[in-house]
Design an enzyme around this catalytic site. Structure first.
Site, mmCIF file in Angstrom:
data_model
loop_
_atom_site.group_PDB
_atom_site.id
_atom_site.type_symbol
_atom_site.label_atom_id
_atom_site.label_comp_id
_atom_site.label_asym_id
_atom_site.label_seq_id
_atom_site.Cartn_x
_atom_site.Cartn_y
_atom_site.Cartn_z
ATOM 1 N N LYS A 112 0.821 -1.215 0.000
ATOM 2 C CA LYS A 112 0.000 0.000 0.000
ATOM 3 C C LYS A 112 0.851 1.260 0.000
ATOM 4 O O LYS A 112 0.464 2.267 -0.587
ATOM 5 C CB LYS A 112 -0.975 0.003 1.183
ATOM 6 N N LYS A 194 -9.137 -14.145 -7.773
ATOM 7 C CA LYS A 194 -10.186 -14.361 -6.781
ATOM 8 C C LYS A 194 -11.246 -13.255 -6.871
ATOM 9 O O LYS A 194 -10.954 -12.136 -7.296
ATOM 10 C CB LYS A 194 -9.609 -14.457 -5.370
ATOM 11 N N LYS A 197 -13.839 -7.970 -2.919
ATOM 12 C CA LYS A 197 -14.639 -6.792 -2.588
ATOM 13 C C LYS A 197 -14.145 -5.550 -3.305
ATOM 14 O O LYS A 197 -14.901 -4.679 -3.657
ATOM 15 C CB LYS A 197 -14.492 -6.532 -1.080
HETATM 16 P P1 ADP Z 1 -11.710 -9.018 -0.176
HETATM 17 O O1 ADP Z 1 -10.604 -9.254 -1.164
HETATM 18 O O2 ADP Z 1 -13.031 -9.401 -0.730
HETATM 19 O O3 ADP Z 1 -11.661 -7.639 0.417
HETATM 20 P P2 ADP Z 1 -10.493 -9.968 2.245
HETATM 21 O O4 ADP Z 1 -9.120 -10.191 1.726
HETATM 22 O O5 ADP Z 1 -10.752 -8.748 3.058
HETATM 23 O O6 ADP Z 1 -11.508 -10.029 1.008
HETATM 24 O O7 ADP Z 1 -10.942 -11.250 3.041
HETATM 25 C C1 ADP Z 1 -12.052 -11.297 3.939
HETATM 26 C C2 ADP Z 1 -12.355 -12.763 4.230
HETATM 27 O O8 ADP Z 1 -13.016 -13.358 3.090
HETATM 28 C C3 ADP Z 1 -11.120 -13.629 4.470
HETATM 29 O O9 ADP Z 1 -11.421 -14.585 5.466
HETATM 30 C C4 ADP Z 1 -10.872 -14.299 3.133
HETATM 31 O O10 ADP Z 1 -10.200 -15.540 3.274
HETATM 32 C C5 ADP Z 1 -12.283 -14.467 2.585
HETATM 33 N N1 ADP Z 1 -12.311 -14.354 1.121
HETATM 34 C C6 ADP Z 1 -12.055 -13.231 0.410
HETATM 35 N N2 ADP Z 1 -12.201 -13.437 -0.898
HETATM 36 C C7 ADP Z 1 -12.565 -14.746 -1.039
HETATM 37 C C8 ADP Z 1 -12.862 -15.578 -2.175
HETATM 38 N N3 ADP Z 1 -12.828 -15.094 -3.400
HETATM 39 N N4 ADP Z 1 -13.203 -16.867 -1.959
HETATM 40 C C9 ADP Z 1 -13.245 -17.360 -0.695
HETATM 41 N N5 ADP Z 1 -12.970 -16.632 0.414
HETATM 42 C C10 ADP Z 1 -12.631 -15.339 0.260
HETATM 43 NA NA NA Z 2 -9.484 -6.666 1.350
#
Ligand code: ADP
Ligand code: NA
Length: 326
Positions: A112, A194, A197
């Site tokens: 970041k 993946k 969000k």
């Molecule tokens: P994002 O990338 O959506 O912001 P985070 O990295 O903040 O997600 O992860 C929040 C939670 O959701 C974690 O426990 C992570 O392992 C899970 N998670 C995030 N994206 C996925 C995905 N595509 N498939 C399964 N689990 C996910």
């Molecule tokens: Na995130």
């Protein structure tokens, strides 16, 4: 005595189907087996530039999401980090035993802070000790997180051990609990990445509050392949395989059972079927969310969660301060 689990999620927007399948559903499953504490880590969300009104709304939305997804306040504690002053207090004490060098080595800080034109707050450097405090305040045994959080949990363990060694045994040293069922949901537009969000492409993610029409549209436009056969093959058919995993995860059917369901059918029928499974699964969650979001029940649950969390956390602060001579 049940082991304690602590988990925190940042209030940074409506969660995706990936977050739901990979994280929230696991939270719901561990409630009976563990003494579970779920925290909306809003103080972490201010380390990066943010809009106050949006953050305030996102905190409440995330609280309603936890409950709608099945977190039961009679079994688990759900609270907002900034409502429990012990977090900032513990974060400060732990910053004072962390070294700048070890914080600068955190990959999330490096990622970041290396982006140009991003204003980097001091909090972006010092949030790992805050996160360590979040966990250690509750005598946590297990922290269920994804692979990407390994480094932070290692730091938490290091700080706990360092504190215990320097000032006498104060903390339980927590273990990381990587997800058992490793279902990784992929982007609908690039099924090699993946689902996240923070993806700027709205069509790439399903949000758990999406309307049925939106869900149908997004799944209809999901990237697949030109073979036209519904077959599970992550390597060569990542898009189709992702949709199979989504339907399988949400219906409890095995992937083979889902494949059999679409035997002899084309992608049009397949996508309609997957969309239906998603819509049906999310319907009761969305209905419960709508009941909760403006209800006094939500405030009441969060107040109770705050009081329960506060009782545990302030006792830990007393031990920390006494150990350090404060
Ligand atoms: P994002 O990338 O959506 O912001 P985070 O990295 O903040 O997600 O992860 C929040 C939670 O959701 C974690 O426990 C992570 O392992 C899970 N998670 C995030 N994206 C996925 C995905 N595509 N498939 C399964 N689990 C996910
Ligand atoms: Na995130």
């Amino acid at each position: 005595m049940k082991k304690r689990i602590f988990s925190g999620v940042q209030p940074t927007g409506v969660i995706t189907l990936g977050n739901y399948i990979g994280a929230f559903r696991q939270f719901v499953e561990v409630q009976d087996e563990y003494d579970s504490i779920f925290c909306i880590v809003d103080q972490h969300a201010i380390t990066m530039p943010q809009d106050p009104k949006e953050l305030h709304e996102n905190i409440r939305k995330l609280a309603a999401t936890y409950l709608a997804a099945g977190i039961d306040p009679n079994k688990s504690t759900l609270f907002i980090q900034s409502e429990v002053p012990a977090h900032a207090q513990a974060g400060w004490m732990l910053q004072c035993i962390a070294s700048i060098g070890e914080l600068e080595r955190m990959t999330q800080f490096k990622d970041k802070s290396s982006k140009e034109n991003v204003s980097v707050s001091a909090g972006l450097l010092t949030y790992p000790p805050l996160m360590a405090g979040d966990i250690l305040l509750y005598n946590t045994h297990l922290v269920p997180v994804g692979d990407d959080q390994k480094q932070h949990i290692e730091l938490t363990r290091d700080l706990a051990e360092r504190f215990n060694k320097r000032f006498g045994k104060t903390f339980v040293v927590p273990d990381i609990q990587l997800p058992k069922n490793g279902a990784r949901i992929k982007s609908l537009q690039d099924p090699t990445k993946k689902m996240s969000k923070s993806d700027a492409n709205a069509k790439a993610t399903i949000r758990i509050l999406d309307e049925p029409k939106q869900i149908e549209k997004k799944i209809k436009s999901a990237v697949t392949d030109s073979e036209g056969v519904v077959r599970f093959d992550v390597e060569n058919k990542p898009g189709v395989s992702n949709l199979l995993i989504i339907e399988s995860s949400l219906t409890g059917k095995t992937v083979d059972e889902v494949v059999a369901k679409y035997e002899g059918k084309g992608y049009g029928d397949f996508k309609a079927g997957v969309a239906e499974a998603v819509i049906n699964h999310l319907a009761p969650i969305q209905a419960r969310y709508k009941e909760l979001i403006d209800s006094p029940e939500l405030d009441h649950i969060l107040d109770e969660g705050r009081d329960k969390a506060n009782a545990i956390a302030s006792a830990t602060i007393d031990r920390m301060e006494a150990a350090m001579g404060l």
